[in-house]
Design a protein around this motif. Structure first.
Motif, PDB file in Angstrom:
ATOM      1  N   ASN A   1       0.960  -1.354   0.079  1.00  0.00           N
ATOM      2  CA  ASN A   1       0.014  -0.088   0.035  1.00  0.00           C
ATOM      3  C   ASN A   1       0.903   1.255   0.062  1.00  0.00           C
ATOM      4  OD1 ASN A   1      -2.233  -1.356   0.081  1.00  0.00           O
ATOM      5  ND2 ASN A   1      -2.545  -1.405   2.312  1.00  0.00           N
ATOM      6  N   LEU A   2       2.042   1.183   0.668  1.00  0.00           N
ATOM      7  CA  LEU A   2       2.862   2.380   0.833  1.00  0.00           C
ATOM      8  C   LEU A   2       3.656   2.677  -0.486  1.00  0.00           C
ATOM      9  CD1 LEU A   2       4.290   1.936   4.413  1.00  0.00           C
ATOM     10  CD2 LEU A   2       2.697   3.755   3.613  1.00  0.00           C
ATOM     11  N   LYS A   3       3.982   1.438  -1.002  1.00  0.00           N
ATOM     12  CA  LYS A   3       4.806   1.753  -2.394  1.00  0.00           C
ATOM     13  C   LYS A   3       3.836   2.214  -3.530  1.00  0.00           C
ATOM     14  CE  LYS A   3       8.197  -1.880  -1.849  1.00  0.00           C
ATOM     15  NZ  LYS A   3       8.683  -3.341  -2.257  1.00  0.00           N
ATOM     16  N   GLU A   4       2.492   1.866  -3.556  1.00  0.00           N
ATOM     17  CA  GLU A   4       1.456   2.163  -4.555  1.00  0.00           C
ATOM     18  C   GLU A   4       1.176   3.579  -4.329  1.00  0.00           C
ATOM     19  OE1 GLU A   4      -1.998  -0.053  -4.281  1.00  0.00           O
ATOM     20  OE2 GLU A   4      -1.151  -1.982  -4.521  1.00  0.00           O
ATOM     21  N   ARG A   5       1.165   3.810  -3.046  1.00  0.00           N
ATOM     22  CA  ARG A   5       0.851   5.503  -2.546  1.00  0.00           C
ATOM     23  C   ARG A   5       1.767   6.454  -3.162  1.00  0.00           C
ATOM     24  NH1 ARG A   5      -2.495   9.006  -1.337  1.00  0.00           N
ATOM     25  NH2 ARG A   5      -1.830  10.542   0.308  1.00  0.00           N
ATOM     26  N   THR A   6       2.996   6.150  -3.245  1.00  0.00           N
ATOM     27  CA  THR A   6       4.288   6.847  -3.780  1.00  0.00           C
ATOM     28  C   THR A   6       4.274   6.970  -5.454  1.00  0.00           C
ATOM     29  OG1 THR A   6       5.915   5.192  -3.555  1.00  0.00           O
ATOM     30  CG2 THR A   6       5.654   6.513  -1.740  1.00  0.00           C
TER      31      THR A   6
END
Length: 113
Positions: A107-112
Motif C-alpha cells: 500500500n505504501l509503495k502504491e501510494r508513492t
C-alpha cells in the motif's frame, strides 16, 4: 490509490474502529474494545472506538491520535505516509507493521506512485 491508507500502510477501511464509526455500530465498538483491551492489556472502552482514519480530519482513537509513534513521526517529517520517507524499508518504527502485514508495504509503495 485509496485515500484511506494510514501513515503505516494499513487500510483504514478494513479497521474495526473505522467500520464501527462510519456505520455507528455499537456492537462492533464493544467487540473491538474488548479485543483491543485484551491485546494491549489496557482499559479500552467502547466509547474509545471512534475513528475516521488517521490521515483524515475527524475522530480518532486515543492511540491513533496521540500514542501512535508512526503517526507522530510522519507528522513531524511532513510526509503523507511512510511510503514518502526514504527510510521506510529500514525503519524500526513502521517495521513491526510491515513485517506482520506485507500488504501495508505494498500500500505504501502504491501510494508513492
Amino acid at each position: 490509490m485509496k485515500d484511506m491508507i494510514g501513515y503505516c500502510g494499513l487500510d483504514c477501511e478494513k479497521c474495526d474502529a473505522y467500520l464501527a464509526t462510519i456505520n455507528n455500530d455499537q456492537a462492533l465498538r464493544e467487540k473491538t474494545a474488548k479485543l483491543w483491551a485484551e491485546l494491549n492489556n489496557a482499559t479500552i472502552m467502547p466509547e474509545h472506538i471512534n475513528c475516521e482514519g488517521c490521515r483524515m480530519n475527524g475522530a480518532k482513537t486515543v492511540f491513533c491520535d496521540s500514542l501512535c509513534e508512526i503517526r507522530k513521526c510522519a507528522l513531524e517529517k511532513g510526509v503523507s505516509t511512510c511510503g514518502d520517507c526514504s527510510e521506510v524499508e529500514t525503519c524500526s518504527t513502521v517495521g513491526a507493521i510491515i513485517s506482520n502485514n506485507p500488504a501495508a508495504l505494498e500500500n505504501l509503495k502504491e501510494r508513492t506512485l
